[in-house]
Design a protein around this motif. Structure first.
Motif, short mmCIF file in Angstrom:
data_model
loop_
_atom_site.label_atom_id
_atom_site.label_comp_id
_atom_site.label_asym_id
_atom_site.label_seq_id
_atom_site.Cartn_x
_atom_site.Cartn_y
_atom_site.Cartn_z
N GLN A 263 -12.14 -67.05 -37.95
CA GLN A 263 -12.36 -65.66 -37.58
C GLN A 263 -13.62 -65.48 -36.74
N SER A 264 -14.68 -66.17 -37.09
CA SER A 264 -15.93 -66.04 -36.33
C SER A 264 -15.77 -66.52 -34.90
N LYS A 265 -14.97 -67.58 -34.71
CA LYS A 265 -14.72 -68.11 -33.38
C LYS A 265 -13.86 -67.14 -32.57
N LYS A 266 -12.86 -66.53 -33.22
CA LYS A 266 -12.03 -65.53 -32.55
C LYS A 266 -12.88 -64.38 -32.03
N GLU A 267 -13.77 -63.88 -32.89
CA GLU A 267 -14.60 -62.74 -32.51
C GLU A 267 -15.52 -63.11 -31.35
N SER A 268 -16.07 -64.31 -31.38
CA SER A 268 -16.97 -64.75 -30.31
C SER A 268 -16.23 -64.87 -28.98
N MET A 269 -15.03 -65.47 -29.01
CA MET A 269 -14.26 -65.65 -27.78
C MET A 269 -13.79 -64.31 -27.23
N ASP A 270 -13.33 -63.42 -28.11
CA ASP A 270 -12.90 -62.09 -27.67
C ASP A 270 -14.04 -61.36 -26.98
N LYS A 271 -15.22 -61.41 -27.57
CA LYS A 271 -16.38 -60.68 -27.04
C LYS A 271 -16.81 -61.23 -25.68
N PHE B 60 -15.07 -63.15 -23.58
CA PHE B 60 -14.01 -63.01 -22.58
C PHE B 60 -13.99 -61.57 -22.05
N GLN B 61 -14.13 -60.60 -22.96
CA GLN B 61 -14.13 -59.20 -22.55
C GLN B 61 -15.30 -58.90 -21.62
N ARG B 62 -16.48 -59.43 -21.92
CA ARG B 62 -17.65 -59.19 -21.08
C ARG B 62 -17.45 -59.77 -19.67
N SER B 63 -16.87 -60.97 -19.62
CA SER B 63 -16.64 -61.60 -18.32
C SER B 63 -15.63 -60.81 -17.51
N VAL B 64 -14.57 -60.34 -18.17
CA VAL B 64 -13.54 -59.56 -17.48
C VAL B 64 -14.12 -58.23 -16.98
N ASP B 65 -14.93 -57.57 -17.80
CA ASP B 65 -15.56 -56.31 -17.38
C ASP B 65 -16.41 -56.50 -16.13
N SER B 66 -17.19 -57.57 -16.13
CA SER B 66 -18.04 -57.85 -14.97
C SER B 66 -17.19 -58.04 -13.72
N TYR B 67 -16.06 -58.73 -13.87
CA TYR B 67 -15.17 -58.98 -12.73
C TYR B 67 -14.53 -57.68 -12.24
N LEU B 68 -14.02 -56.88 -13.17
CA LEU B 68 -13.30 -55.67 -12.78
C LEU B 68 -14.22 -54.63 -12.15
N PHE B 69 -15.39 -54.44 -12.73
CA PHE B 69 -16.27 -53.37 -12.26
C PHE B 69 -17.21 -53.81 -11.14
N SER B 70 -17.57 -55.10 -11.11
CA SER B 70 -18.49 -55.58 -10.08
C SER B 70 -17.77 -56.19 -8.89
N PRO C 212 -9.69 -54.95 -31.07
CA PRO C 212 -10.12 -54.00 -30.04
C PRO C 212 -11.62 -53.72 -30.05
N ARG C 213 -12.35 -54.26 -31.03
CA ARG C 213 -13.77 -53.88 -31.18
C ARG C 213 -14.63 -54.20 -29.95
N PRO C 214 -14.44 -55.36 -29.29
CA PRO C 214 -15.27 -55.61 -28.09
C PRO C 214 -15.13 -54.53 -27.03
N TYR C 215 -13.96 -53.91 -26.94
CA TYR C 215 -13.74 -52.85 -25.95
C TYR C 215 -14.43 -51.55 -26.39
N LYS C 216 -14.41 -51.31 -27.70
CA LYS C 216 -15.13 -50.14 -28.23
C LYS C 216 -16.62 -50.30 -27.97
N TRP C 217 -17.16 -51.49 -28.23
CA TRP C 217 -18.59 -51.73 -28.02
C TRP C 217 -18.96 -51.60 -26.54
N ALA C 218 -17.99 -51.88 -25.66
CA ALA C 218 -18.25 -51.81 -24.22
C ALA C 218 -18.09 -50.39 -23.66
N GLY C 219 -17.67 -49.44 -24.52
CA GLY C 219 -17.57 -48.05 -24.08
C GLY C 219 -16.18 -47.58 -23.72
N TYR C 220 -15.16 -48.40 -23.99
CA TYR C 220 -13.78 -47.97 -23.73
C TYR C 220 -13.36 -46.91 -24.73
#
Length: 235
Positions: free
Chosen positions: A97-105, A107-117, A134-142
């Protein structure tokens, strides 16, 4: 750090292998389905690969469009009747579970940087597959809009599946059998008939069907009967 790059036709087999390896992968994520959706939506597909070093650890199909001066990214794209898409992490269910959460977070940050930058998006819409955190997206402001559905494990034997069904559903099935209604695999012509019936019904409600007949028949030709079936009731 997760590096992102856009996949090409040469990566199609690798892409589909990742989809097959993960519980998050769906038929909608497959390379062939994505290319058909791109053709019929007038969008541009960005099939994003996420890499750690030289190893691909996940994918995200994004459909890009620019309308009214706003650059937008969708996964899935509008007007395709695809219920969910979003990212897929390879071998996701095999991680702790800890590895899943780390990879999700990450990956989401990298994708956000690509989409918005990189793509300069002003709007991003993602519909995640069932069980995706869905928590990484909530933390990112989605803005999150949860959607709930039922899942039935059809790998079990038919007796177990029947016993676990709701009593009302069992009653509907029994009445169907008593009334001489049979459930059968349909043909391409049946698909076209269903589509025209849907068009008529939507017109009565002053609504419009958002998918085209050509889109549906192209999907039928590409995936039937192994991956896509038309089901009809006959009396």
């Amino acid at each position: 750090e997760i590096e992102l790059k856009t996949a090409t036709e040469n990566d199609a087999q690798l892409w589909d292998r990742i989809i097959d390896s993960s519980s998050q992968g769906t038929l909608f994520h497959t390379w062939k389905w994505l290319k058909i959706a791109e053709k019929y939506t007038g969008t541009r597909l960005y099939p994003i690969l996420g890499l750690k070093g030289t190893v691909v650890i996940g994918i995200l199909p994004v459909f890009f469009m620019k309308k009214y001066g706003i650059s937008s990214a969708f996964s899935p794209p509008p007007s395709t009747a695809i219920p969910y898409l979003g990212p897929v992490i390879e071998n996701y269910e095999n991680y702790k579970q800890s590895k899943k959460e780390s990879m999700d977070k990450h990956f989401q940050r990298s994708v956000d940087s690509y989409l918005f930058s990189e793509l300069n998006c002003g709007f991003v819409s993602l519909s995640l597959t069932a069980g995706h955190d869905p928590r990484p997206y909530k933390w990112a402001g989605y803005q999150l809009d949860p959607i709930f559905d039922y899942h039935i494990d059809i790998s079990k034997d038919i007796t177990t599946i029947w016993q676990n069904m709701d009593a009302n559903l069992k009653g509907h099935i029994k009445r169907t059998e008593k009334n001489g209604i049979s459930i059968e695999d349909g043909s391409k012509n049946d698909l076209i008939d269903i589509f025209h019936s849907l068009e008529r019904r939507y017109r009565e409600q002053k609504r419009a069907v958002t998918v085209s007949e050509d889109y549906l028949t192209t999907l039928f030709d590409a995936f039937s009967p192994a991956k896509l079936k038309v089901v009809v009731a006959k009396q």
